[in-house]
Motif scaffolding. Structure first.
Motif, PDB file in Angstrom:
ATOM      1  N   TRP A  16      49.151  39.187  55.314  1.00 18.51           N
ATOM      2  CA  TRP A  16      48.635  40.420  55.919  1.00 18.51           C
ATOM      3  C   TRP A  16      47.564  41.036  55.028  1.00 18.51           C
ATOM      4  CZ3 TRP A  16      48.819  45.598  54.410  1.00 18.51           C
ATOM      5  CH2 TRP A  16      48.409  46.519  55.390  1.00 18.51           C
ATOM      6  N   SER A  17      47.811  41.094  53.695  1.00 15.72           N
ATOM      7  CA  SER A  17      46.827  41.681  52.785  1.00 15.72           C
ATOM      8  C   SER A  17      45.564  40.832  52.739  1.00 15.72           C
ATOM      9  CB  SER A  17      47.414  41.870  51.392  1.00 15.72           C
ATOM     10  OG  SER A  17      47.814  40.634  50.858  1.00 15.72           O
ATOM     11  N   GLU A  18      45.685  39.519  52.808  1.00 19.35           N
ATOM     12  CA  GLU A  18      44.507  38.652  52.844  1.00 19.35           C
ATOM     13  C   GLU A  18      43.691  38.907  54.110  1.00 19.35           C
ATOM     14  OE1 GLU A  18      45.703  34.590  52.474  1.00 19.35           O
ATOM     15  OE2 GLU A  18      46.505  34.864  50.445  1.00 19.35           O
ATOM     16  N   SER A  19      44.380  39.066  55.225  1.00 20.12           N
ATOM     17  CA  SER A  19      43.656  39.308  56.482  1.00 20.12           C
ATOM     18  C   SER A  19      42.955  40.667  56.458  1.00 20.12           C
ATOM     19  CB  SER A  19      44.598  39.198  57.682  1.00 20.12           C
ATOM     20  OG  SER A  19      45.515  40.278  57.675  1.00 20.12           O
ATOM     21  N   GLN A  20      43.579  41.663  55.798  1.00 26.07           N
ATOM     22  CA  GLN A  20      42.961  42.988  55.690  1.00 26.07           C
ATOM     23  C   GLN A  20      41.687  42.912  54.852  1.00 26.07           C
ATOM     24  OE1 GLN A  20      43.683  45.843  57.226  1.00 26.07           O
ATOM     25  NE2 GLN A  20      45.259  44.730  58.346  1.00 26.07           N
ATOM     26  N   ILE A  21      41.736  42.157  53.769  1.00 26.49           N
ATOM     27  CA  ILE A  21      40.562  42.007  52.904  1.00 26.49           C
ATOM     28  C   ILE A  21      39.445  41.305  53.669  1.00 26.49           C
ATOM     29  CG2 ILE A  21      39.697  40.850  50.837  1.00 26.49           C
ATOM     30  CD1 ILE A  21      42.478  41.334  49.582  1.00 26.49           C
ATOM     31  N   VAL A  22      39.782  40.268  54.438  1.00 25.62           N
ATOM     32  CA  VAL A  22      38.794  39.531  55.230  1.00 25.62           C
ATOM     33  C   VAL A  22      38.198  40.447  56.294  1.00 25.62           C
ATOM     34  CG1 VAL A  22      38.503  37.635  56.866  1.00 25.62           C
ATOM     35  CG2 VAL A  22      39.830  37.283  54.779  1.00 25.62           C
ATOM     36  N   GLU A  26      34.341  41.569  56.700  1.00 26.49           N
ATOM     37  CA  GLU A  26      33.622  41.346  57.958  1.00 26.49           C
ATOM     38  C   GLU A  26      33.009  42.655  58.462  1.00 26.49           C
ATOM     39  OE1 GLU A  26      36.292  39.547  60.726  1.00 26.49           O
ATOM     40  OE2 GLU A  26      36.318  37.618  59.671  1.00 26.49           O
ATOM     41  N   LYS A  27      33.752  43.776  58.331  1.00 27.46           N
ATOM     42  CA  LYS A  27      33.233  45.075  58.774  1.00 27.46           C
ATOM     43  C   LYS A  27      32.010  45.459  57.948  1.00 27.46           C
ATOM     44  CE  LYS A  27      37.454  47.109  60.626  1.00 27.46           C
ATOM     45  NZ  LYS A  27      38.461  48.169  60.486  1.00 27.46           N
ATOM     46  N   LYS A  28      32.107  45.244  56.633  1.00 25.61           N
ATOM     47  CA  LYS A  28      30.978  45.570  55.771  1.00 25.61           C
ATOM     48  C   LYS A  28      29.771  44.711  56.126  1.00 25.61           C
ATOM     49  CE  LYS A  28      33.502  47.345  51.789  1.00 25.61           C
ATOM     50  NZ  LYS A  28      33.842  47.146  50.379  1.00 25.61           N
ATOM     51  N   GLU A  29      30.042  43.421  56.380  1.00 24.60           N
ATOM     52  CA  GLU A  29      28.955  42.523  56.756  1.00 24.60           C
ATOM     53  C   GLU A  29      28.343  42.951  58.087  1.00 24.60           C
ATOM     54  OE1 GLU A  29      30.503  38.561  56.707  1.00 24.60           O
ATOM     55  OE2 GLU A  29      30.779  38.538  54.526  1.00 24.60           O
ATOM     56  N   ASP A  30      29.191  43.365  59.024  1.00 25.79           N
ATOM     57  CA  ASP A  30      28.694  43.837  60.320  1.00 25.79           C
ATOM     58  C   ASP A  30      27.824  45.082  60.147  1.00 25.79           C
ATOM     59  OD1 ASP A  30      29.953  41.781  61.610  1.00 25.79           O
ATOM     60  OD2 ASP A  30      31.682  42.986  62.280  1.00 25.79           O
ATOM     61  N   GLU A  31      28.279  46.017  59.304  1.00 28.14           N
ATOM     62  CA  GLU A  31      27.514  47.241  59.061  1.00 28.14           C
ATOM     63  C   GLU A  31      26.172  46.912  58.413  1.00 28.14           C
ATOM     64  OE1 GLU A  31      29.940  49.855  56.755  1.00 28.14           O
ATOM     65  OE2 GLU A  31      31.340  50.233  58.396  1.00 28.14           O
TER      66      GLU A  31
END
Length: 156
Positions: A16-22, A26-31
């Motif tokens: 779960w923590s790995e998926s949150q980091i990913v 991804e959100k930062k990359e999208d922004e």
């Protein structure tokens, strides 16, 4: 079974923590991608320089020159004392257009004075008529009182 349960729980939390980091990456990359695309769009927009004709340049220069050469009379057009209120210099031949604000203000003041003068005259006439009416009413009361006293004296 408790050991297996703890291992499974740890594994679930790690995944779960790995998926949150990913997801955060991804959100930062999208922004970052969105900001980059907006910057590219803005860079594509070309602002065409406005072409100004020679006549417009001369008109602008004359207008700026007119406002640069303000004298004390033009800066403060209203006289300080009321005796010289009608001797205000309005406009000059050097300017390309006339400043009508001073004229409008003076005309408004003149109109206001005339209206006040007319109202005062009307009130004066009304007061005069009222005094005459009061005088006649007073005279009539005196005459009635006189007649009443004469009747009383006759009866005695």
């Amino acid at each position: 079974e408790e050991d297996v349960l703890n291992d499974v729980c740890r594994e679930v939390v790690e995944k779960w923590s790995e998926s949150q980091i990913v997801d955060a990456k991804e959100k930062k990359e999208d922004e970052v991608q969105a900001i980059a695309s907006m910057m590219e769009k803005q860079a594509r927009i070309i602002v065409k320089p406005k072409e100004i004709s020679q006549e417009e340049k001369q008109r602008k220069a004359a207008l700026l020159a007119q406002y640069a050469n303000v004298t004390d009379e033009e800066e403060y057009p209203f006289p300080q004392d009321s005796s010289t209120a009608t001797t205000v210099n309005i406009g000059s031949e050097k300017s390309l257009f006339r400043n009508t604000n001073v004229e409008d203000v003076l005309n408004a003041r003149k109109l206001e004075r005339e209206l006040l003068r007319d109202e005062f005259q009307k009130k004066k006439e009304q007061d005069k008529l009222q005094r005459e009416k009061d005088k006649l009413a007073k005279q009539e009361r005196k005459e009635k009182e006189k007649k009443r006293t004469q009747k009383g004296e006759r009866k005695r």
